[in-house]
Write a protein that holds these residues in place. Sequence first.
Motif, PDB file in Angstrom:
ATOM      1  N   VAL A 663       0.808  -1.654  -0.119  1.00 23.83           N
ATOM      2  CA  VAL A 663       0.121   0.223   0.025  1.00 23.83           C
ATOM      3  C   VAL A 663       1.235   1.281   0.342  1.00 23.83           C
ATOM      4  CG1 VAL A 663      -2.108  -1.015   1.394  1.00 23.83           C
ATOM      5  CG2 VAL A 663       0.075   0.165   2.546  1.00 23.83           C
ATOM      6  N   PRO A 664       0.568   2.192  -0.033  1.00 18.77           N
ATOM      7  CA  PRO A 664       1.622   3.507  -0.151  1.00 18.77           C
ATOM      8  C   PRO A 664       1.773   3.522   1.534  1.00 18.77           C
ATOM      9  CG  PRO A 664      -0.548   3.950  -1.690  1.00 18.77           C
ATOM     10  CD  PRO A 664      -1.196   2.634  -0.908  1.00 18.77           C
ATOM     11  N   GLU A 665       3.517   4.331   1.040  1.00 17.66           N
ATOM     12  CA  GLU A 665       4.213   4.407   2.906  1.00 17.66           C
ATOM     13  C   GLU A 665       3.817   5.515   3.417  1.00 17.66           C
ATOM     14  OE1 GLU A 665       7.713   3.351   1.849  1.00 17.66           O
ATOM     15  OE2 GLU A 665       7.653   1.245   0.768  1.00 17.66           O
ATOM     16  N   THR A 666       3.211   6.969   2.433  1.00 16.17           N
ATOM     17  CA  THR A 666       2.905   7.605   3.397  1.00 16.17           C
ATOM     18  C   THR A 666       1.870   7.918   3.926  1.00 16.17           C
ATOM     19  OG1 THR A 666       2.392   8.941   1.416  1.00 16.17           O
ATOM     20  CG2 THR A 666       4.590   8.820   2.158  1.00 16.17           C
ATOM     21  N   ALA A 667       0.844   8.557   4.667  1.00 17.59           N
ATOM     22  CA  ALA A 667      -0.029   8.424   5.482  1.00 17.59           C
ATOM     23  C   ALA A 667      -1.023   9.367   4.791  1.00 17.59           C
ATOM     24  CB  ALA A 667      -0.414   9.289   7.197  1.00 17.59           C
ATOM     25  N   GLN A 668      -1.778   8.341   4.837  1.00 16.84           N
ATOM     26  CA  GLN A 668      -3.230   8.782   3.897  1.00 16.84           C
ATOM     27  C   GLN A 668      -4.336   9.427   4.334  1.00 16.84           C
ATOM     28  OE1 GLN A 668      -2.931   7.580   0.377  1.00 16.84           O
ATOM     29  NE2 GLN A 668      -1.682   7.747   1.182  1.00 16.84           N
ATOM     30  N   PRO A 669      -4.761  10.906   4.078  1.00 17.09           N
ATOM     31  CA  PRO A 669      -6.058  11.115   5.229  1.00 17.09           C
ATOM     32  C   PRO A 669      -7.191  10.173   5.042  1.00 17.09           C
ATOM     33  CG  PRO A 669      -4.321  12.901   3.055  1.00 17.09           C
ATOM     34  CD  PRO A 669      -3.970  11.430   2.736  1.00 17.09           C
ATOM     35  N   LEU A 670      -8.195  10.612   5.770  1.00 18.77           N
ATOM     36  CA  LEU A 670      -9.013  10.479   5.510  1.00 18.77           C
ATOM     37  C   LEU A 670     -10.356  10.219   4.250  1.00 18.77           C
ATOM     38  CD1 LEU A 670     -11.419   8.178   7.548  1.00 18.77           C
ATOM     39  CD2 LEU A 670     -11.837  10.209   8.830  1.00 18.77           C
ATOM     40  N   GLY A 671     -10.746   9.386   4.094  1.00 20.76           N
ATOM     41  CA  GLY A 671     -11.875   9.376   2.919  1.00 20.76           C
ATOM     42  C   GLY A 671     -10.484   9.613   1.677  1.00 20.76           C
ATOM     43  N   THR A 672      -9.648   9.257   1.903  1.00 19.52           N
ATOM     44  CA  THR A 672      -9.106   9.023   0.264  1.00 19.52           C
ATOM     45  C   THR A 672      -8.719   7.448   0.068  1.00 19.52           C
ATOM     46  OG1 THR A 672      -7.336  11.091   0.958  1.00 19.52           O
ATOM     47  CG2 THR A 672      -6.547   9.604  -0.724  1.00 19.52           C
ATOM     48  N   PRO A 673      -9.682   7.246  -0.779  1.00 14.22           N
ATOM     49  CA  PRO A 673      -8.970   5.724  -1.558  1.00 14.22           C
ATOM     50  C   PRO A 673      -7.877   5.050  -1.344  1.00 14.22           C
ATOM     51  CG  PRO A 673     -10.326   6.652  -3.275  1.00 14.22           C
ATOM     52  CD  PRO A 673      -9.888   7.920  -2.312  1.00 14.22           C
ATOM     53  N   VAL A 674      -7.362   3.993  -0.912  1.00 14.41           N
ATOM     54  CA  VAL A 674      -6.060   3.325  -0.762  1.00 14.41           C
ATOM     55  C   VAL A 674      -5.858   1.965  -2.043  1.00 14.41           C
ATOM     56  CG1 VAL A 674      -4.425   1.853   0.417  1.00 14.41           C
ATOM     57  CG2 VAL A 674      -6.011   3.864   1.603  1.00 14.41           C
ATOM     58  N   LEU A 675      -4.976   2.119  -2.757  1.00 15.45           N
ATOM     59  CA  LEU A 675      -4.908   0.847  -3.558  1.00 15.45           C
ATOM     60  C   LEU A 675      -4.056   0.001  -2.915  1.00 15.45           C
ATOM     61  CD1 LEU A 675      -4.952  -0.203  -6.601  1.00 15.45           C
ATOM     62  CD2 LEU A 675      -3.231   1.074  -6.964  1.00 15.45           C
ATOM     63  N   ILE A 676      -4.576  -0.718  -2.871  1.00 14.28           N
ATOM     64  CA  ILE A 676      -3.870  -2.834  -1.986  1.00 14.28           C
ATOM     65  C   ILE A 676      -3.472  -2.767  -3.330  1.00 14.28           C
ATOM     66  CG2 ILE A 676      -4.255  -4.716  -0.326  1.00 14.28           C
ATOM     67  CD1 ILE A 676      -6.470  -2.815   0.379  1.00 14.28           C
ATOM     68  N   LYS A 677      -2.361  -3.663  -3.780  1.00  9.18           N
ATOM     69  CA  LYS A 677      -2.025  -4.192  -4.649  1.00  9.18           C
ATOM     70  C   LYS A 677      -0.689  -5.337  -4.400  1.00  9.18           C
ATOM     71  CE  LYS A 677       1.706  -0.978  -6.911  1.00  9.18           C
ATOM     72  NZ  LYS A 677       1.719  -1.136  -8.405  1.00  9.18           N
ATOM     73  N   GLY A 678      -0.602  -6.702  -4.737  1.00 11.41           N
ATOM     74  CA  GLY A 678       0.675  -7.859  -4.413  1.00 11.41           C
ATOM     75  C   GLY A 678       0.412  -8.913  -5.635  1.00 11.41           C
ATOM     76  N   ILE A 769      -3.646  -4.291   7.357  1.00 11.32           N
ATOM     77  CA  ILE A 769      -4.681  -5.759   6.003  1.00 11.32           C
ATOM     78  C   ILE A 769      -4.095  -6.844   5.544  1.00 11.32           C
ATOM     79  CG2 ILE A 769      -4.923  -5.085   3.328  1.00 11.32           C
ATOM     80  CD1 ILE A 769      -4.449  -2.232   3.613  1.00 11.32           C
ATOM     81  N   VAL A 770      -4.976  -7.871   5.758  1.00 14.14           N
ATOM     82  CA  VAL A 770      -4.593  -9.011   5.498  1.00 14.14           C
ATOM     83  C   VAL A 770      -4.808  -9.486   4.424  1.00 14.14           C
ATOM     84  CG1 VAL A 770      -4.474 -11.234   6.712  1.00 14.14           C
ATOM     85  CG2 VAL A 770      -4.543  -8.949   7.775  1.00 14.14           C
ATOM     86  N   ILE A 771      -3.504 -10.112   3.182  1.00 13.37           N
ATOM     87  CA  ILE A 771      -4.400 -10.871   1.786  1.00 13.37           C
ATOM     88  C   ILE A 771      -3.907 -12.223   2.576  1.00 13.37           C
ATOM     89  CG2 ILE A 771      -4.398 -11.181   0.135  1.00 13.37           C
ATOM     90  CD1 ILE A 771      -5.307  -8.436   0.665  1.00 13.37           C
ATOM     91  N   THR A 772      -5.112 -13.259   2.371  1.00  9.84           N
ATOM     92  CA  THR A 772      -5.156 -14.634   1.924  1.00  9.84           C
ATOM     93  C   THR A 772      -5.443 -15.235   0.984  1.00  9.84           C
ATOM     94  OG1 THR A 772      -5.742 -14.305   4.881  1.00  9.84           O
ATOM     95  CG2 THR A 772      -5.288 -16.718   3.615  1.00  9.84           C
ATOM     96  N   PHE A 773      -4.420 -15.839   0.004  1.00  4.90           N
ATOM     97  CA  PHE A 773      -4.528 -16.750  -0.765  1.00  4.90           C
ATOM     98  C   PHE A 773      -4.983 -18.452   0.189  1.00  4.90           C
ATOM     99  CE2 PHE A 773      -2.224 -20.523  -2.895  1.00  4.90           C
ATOM    100  CZ  PHE A 773      -3.823 -20.758  -4.116  1.00  4.90           C
ATOM    101  N   PRO A 774      -6.436 -19.076   0.321  1.00  2.00           N
ATOM    102  CA  PRO A 774      -6.617 -20.096   0.988  1.00  2.00           C
ATOM    103  C   PRO A 774      -5.705 -20.913   0.983  1.00  2.00           C
ATOM    104  CG  PRO A 774      -8.939 -18.944  -0.379  1.00  2.00           C
ATOM    105  CD  PRO A 774      -7.606 -18.076  -0.619  1.00  2.00           C
ATOM    106  N   GLY A 775      -5.638 -21.123  -0.104  1.00  2.00           N
ATOM    107  CA  GLY A 775      -4.762 -22.750  -0.776  1.00  2.00           C
ATOM    108  C   GLY A 775      -5.391 -23.055  -2.444  1.00  2.00           C
ATOM    109  N   SER A 776      -5.769 -24.140  -2.351  1.00  2.46           N
ATOM    110  CA  SER A 776      -6.480 -24.897  -3.879  1.00  2.46           C
ATOM    111  C   SER A 776      -5.692 -26.183  -3.590  1.00  2.46           C
ATOM    112  CB  SER A 776      -6.179 -24.445  -4.717  1.00  2.46           C
ATOM    113  OG  SER A 776      -4.603 -24.311  -5.478  1.00  2.46           O
TER     114      SER A 776
END
Length: 842
Positions: A663-678, A769-776
């Motif tokens: 995620v962006p490493e800088t603090a995000q003001p309330l109400g700002t969308p955050v782009l989560i990727k991986g 933020i927790v991103i989980t791949f549950p397996g297959s």
Amino acid sequence: MMKNKKIATIALALLLTTAMVAFMPSAVAQKRITPYIYIGAIPNPVHVGDEVLFHVGITLPCAWPQTGWKGLTITLERPDGKTETLGPINTDTTGGTGYLYRPTLVGTYYAQVNFPEQVVEVTTQGVPAGTIINAGVSDKLALIVQEEPLEYWPGIPLPTEYWTRPINSQFREWASISGNWLVGKGYYMDMNCPGNDDAPEAPHVLWAKPLVKGGISALGGGLAGGTIPYDFEYGDAYEGLFGQPVVIGGVLYFNRYKADGGTAVEQEVVAVDLHTGEEIWVRDWNRTRLAFGQVFYWDSYNYHGVFGYLWTTVGTTWHAYEASTGRWAFSIANVPSGTNLYGPKGEILRYNINVAAGWMTKWNSTHVLTQTRVLRYGPLDQAHGSWIREYMGTTLNGTLGIEWNVTIPKGLTEGVPPAAGPATIYLEDRIIGTNFSRAVFAPDVLQVWAISTAPETKGQLIFNVTWPRPRPDTRMHISAASVEDGVFVIVAVETAEKWGFDINTGRLLWGPTEREDYKQAWSYTTGYSWDFIYNGKYFSQGLGGQVFTFDVKTGKLLWKYDFVDNYHEWTFGNNWFVYSAFIADGKLYIYPAEHSPNNPQARGAYMACINIETGEEVWKLNYWGTVWGGKPVIGDSIIAALNEYDMRVYAIGKGPTTTTVSVPETAQPLGTPVLIKGTVMDISPGTQDSSIKLRFPQGVPAVADESMSDWMACVYMQFPRPTDVKGVWVTFDVISPSGEWKHIGGTHTDSSGMYSIPWTPPSEGLWTIVITFPGSESYWPSYAETSVLVTAAPPPPPTPETPQIPTPPDYTPYFIALTIAIIIIALLVVYILISIRKVRKA
């Protein structure tokens, strides 16, 4: 389970006690001595209805060959006032033993040991032989029996993430997923492979390694190329590459080179970590070849343990090598001929029968050592408590392994020799014989008989029946037999029709089945493919290219599977030849192969996994197997198989993954969308090979099970990258600044393994933020965490002041007066003009 735990505990305690007593000063010899009698209880207190182990005996041990003190009893006073007497009980040489009891009443039991007078037979601890031990009783032991359950070992669940060897010995539950493979499958063998309850349900490749380092692999295997548009040799016209693979303890063993040349040329046995593909050791055993494996449990009064051996055979001499190191351990000479069977503790058994002379023998590999010791030490020496020990590095006489030799009824007939048959079948508790085999046309009247090899009935006739040959001018053959399922099956080779018979009476149960493809006859005459019975089902398959599965009790067809050649490459029909590898975890694994296949090889063949209940295809993977080399094997729920398309050994199983998130490493003001990727990437051992890294510099993406077949062909076989690859599902959760876990949703990765999720935090603070791949079915799970700091929204910018504009004067009254004046003037002008006109007319 509890019984075994308790006995193991008490055995350890007894061994420690013996060791301590061994250092006690010698007692003065005397005619009579008073024993120190003891009793203990494990556990104490005990839950009502659970087993308790009484530990009873005296502190004086015996000396071998006196085996223990005899005739002890326990007087038990129950809470209801009644008395029980338990026993008689004999101790072992430590002077004590255990006795299991299950109390049924809540309250206090009182237990007391009664030791009868007896004689010391062998001098022990300074007490001379002939000394009389006085009778006596122990102190009373209070056994508390309560209603409250006790806490016992909770057990260890099966793994939910990538695992390797060694397996902690406390994880007994893991035995269900950690099976071994000791010898290739064949006629009348159990095709099921227990200990592989997580057998692959997707064709995910863990690793692929060249069969021969510096040999065929240096030339590449597969296509030779250039002006020679053919493939490098397959070793499938008797040469036998990847010969006799064995899996013990998560290690794959195989013969590196082809069988040709025998001991006249270099031979090596390779040990490879089945989970990683890493070579552990390479051994040259005097140019001999690995023949089969053994996992043997030695269980005596003195020692308990499993021994893993790899065996080579030279004529009638067998050589045992330690599976852990490849070091030679011992040999057995003069081993009789026969078919190997494994006993309940892994001992190797061989039966021989002579119907003309009327005798039958049983040979036991363990019996060789025990009888060697009997000849050297006598039947009661303490040396019998250990396994090979003093015979390490020696050659034992295999003739001592004959455990019994019994007479059998005469008048039985036997078909042509087994090499052309077989006409005689060796099962776990009986031998079945016939007067016919697949090698020649059957006589007009078929005879089938069975002789028991069970300990209590060995040599006795189970049945002897005759049956008119059902079809003229045909070869007949027992195609499958199962003691557990109670049926054996006879097939007419030329028509592939089957008849089922009761294995305990020889009575006809059902048949015939419908005729099958004419090529099935080739299966039965060559012996390269075989039918089998498992779990109430009879599986018929072979060169006809189909799998027929029948109810073994009724002969009813349950389902049929066609092993289709989708690209019309095969010259023998529309279906590939079917070879069954094994059954594991309710799935049948089949593959195509051919004796001396064409070169170049037919394209588009595949290994297939089939649900044995429905006949549904679970998965398939581009693959061509071998007839003369090593067949696919399974251990630790991982398949290892030589693929003739590129002459590499493939390991198929569930692989590890890694998940990333940013995620962006800088603090995000309330109400700002955050782009989560991986990303979610496959990190199986094979993906770390340099050839894979160069083709996938960003790593190998994890993909959905339904895309796995084409994806693995791309990654490991260099097939074109598929355009319809589906990614895997990842879930998205957050932990609020107050510690509350919240599930937000999820998304799929794309074909590169990447995902992205826009999210707007609902409040200020540090969000995890927790991103989980549950397996297959293809991969073990993984997850990643990160955090984002949400700060207060900045205040809105101040609103600029509006400038003061002067109010303009109101000219409205002037405009009105002016307008009226203009109107009046206009009226006056009109009046004057009219008046002038009138004057002129006058």
